[in-house]
Design a protein around this motif. Structure first.
Motif, short mmCIF file in Angstrom:
data_model
loop_
_atom_site.label_atom_id
_atom_site.label_comp_id
_atom_site.label_asym_id
_atom_site.label_seq_id
_atom_site.Cartn_x
_atom_site.Cartn_y
_atom_site.Cartn_z
N MET A 1 -8.12 88.66 -86.35
CA MET A 1 -9.45 89.24 -86.15
C MET A 1 -10.17 88.57 -84.98
O MET A 1 -10.80 89.25 -84.17
N HIS A 2 -10.06 87.27 -84.88
CA HIS A 2 -10.66 86.58 -83.73
C HIS A 2 -10.10 87.15 -82.43
O HIS A 2 -10.86 87.45 -81.50
N TRP A 3 -8.79 87.27 -82.36
CA TRP A 3 -8.14 87.75 -81.14
C TRP A 3 -8.62 89.17 -80.81
O TRP A 3 -8.97 89.46 -79.67
N ALA A 4 -8.64 90.06 -81.81
CA ALA A 4 -9.05 91.44 -81.57
C ALA A 4 -10.50 91.52 -81.09
O ALA A 4 -10.82 92.26 -80.15
N LEU B 1 -5.59 81.75 -76.69
CA LEU B 1 -5.33 80.73 -77.70
C LEU B 1 -5.29 81.31 -79.10
O LEU B 1 -4.46 80.92 -79.92
N GLU B 2 -6.16 82.25 -79.38
CA GLU B 2 -6.12 82.91 -80.69
C GLU B 2 -4.83 83.72 -80.84
O GLU B 2 -4.24 83.75 -81.91
N GLN B 3 -4.39 84.35 -79.76
CA GLN B 3 -3.12 85.08 -79.80
C GLN B 3 -1.98 84.13 -80.12
O GLN B 3 -1.08 84.45 -80.89
N GLY B 4 -2.01 82.95 -79.54
CA GLY B 4 -1.00 81.94 -79.84
C GLY B 4 -1.02 81.53 -81.30
O GLY B 4 0.03 81.33 -81.92
#
Length: 189
Positions: free
Chosen positions: A169-172, A136-139
């Motif tokens: 940053m969240h996604w990573a 979801l963060e990637q989206g």
């Protein structure tokens, strides 16, 4: 832009851009930044700005709900739970600013839905919850990446890029928590 159920990053970008088909004015960016004096100098806001802000607000509210689901799942161990609650806090801050800005533009902020269609039956472990959050963060990253070049106003592009950076940053960090390479490529798409 946030934490909303999307089948893939391209769909997230289409949702973000497709719901409104609009971009925010320089005045809206100034309002988002809390600078009402700059907003006034910008010559007022396009009345349609509240629509795109509400689209973003809806996504932030969904993100808050998704992180709440993860927190209440009892599947997250202490460090991962702390991380989820921290990211939820970021989304709450985004939602508060967006709601205030919609109001300042004369609109009525959208409210959180009573329920969201999250894949609860697929969340059986901490890794499942983290993978769900990472997708979801990637989206959200993809949605902002698609939106940033559309902004004619440099301040608006800067504001959108700031949120894009937070989502990236969240996604990573979520990828790293899963044992994946945190930054899988030199460029985002």
């Amino acid at each position: 832009m946030s934490f909303f159920q999307m089948p893939n990053p391209i769909a997230a970008r289409r949702l973000f851009l497709g719901h409104s088909g609009l971009i925010l004015s320089g005045a809206a960016v100034a309002l988002l930044a809390g600078n009402e004096a700059l907003a006034a100098k910008s010559g007022g806001a396009d009345p349609k700005d509240a629509q795109i802000l509400n689209t973003a607000l809806g996504a932030e509210l969904e993100a808050i709900a998704a992180y709440q689901l993860g927190a209440e799942s009892k599947l997250l161990q202490k460090p991962a739970l702390d991380l989820a609650l921290s990211f939820q806090g970021h989304h709450k801050e985004h939602a508060e600013v967006l709601a205030r800005t919609v109001e300042k533009l004369g609109g009525k902020p959208v409210l959180a839905k009573p329920t969201y269609n999250f894949p609860v039956d697929q969340l059986k472990s901490q890794a499942d919850v983290l993978r769900f959050a990472a997708k979801l963060e990637q989206g959200a990253v993809s949605a902002y990446l698609g939106a940033v070049p559309l902004f004619g106003n440099r301040d608006l592009a800067k504001a959108a890029a700031s949120i894009l950076g937070d989502e990236a940053m969240h996604w990573a960090i979520l990828r790293q928590a899963l044992g994946d390479v945190p930054v899988p490529a030199a460029f985002m798409s």
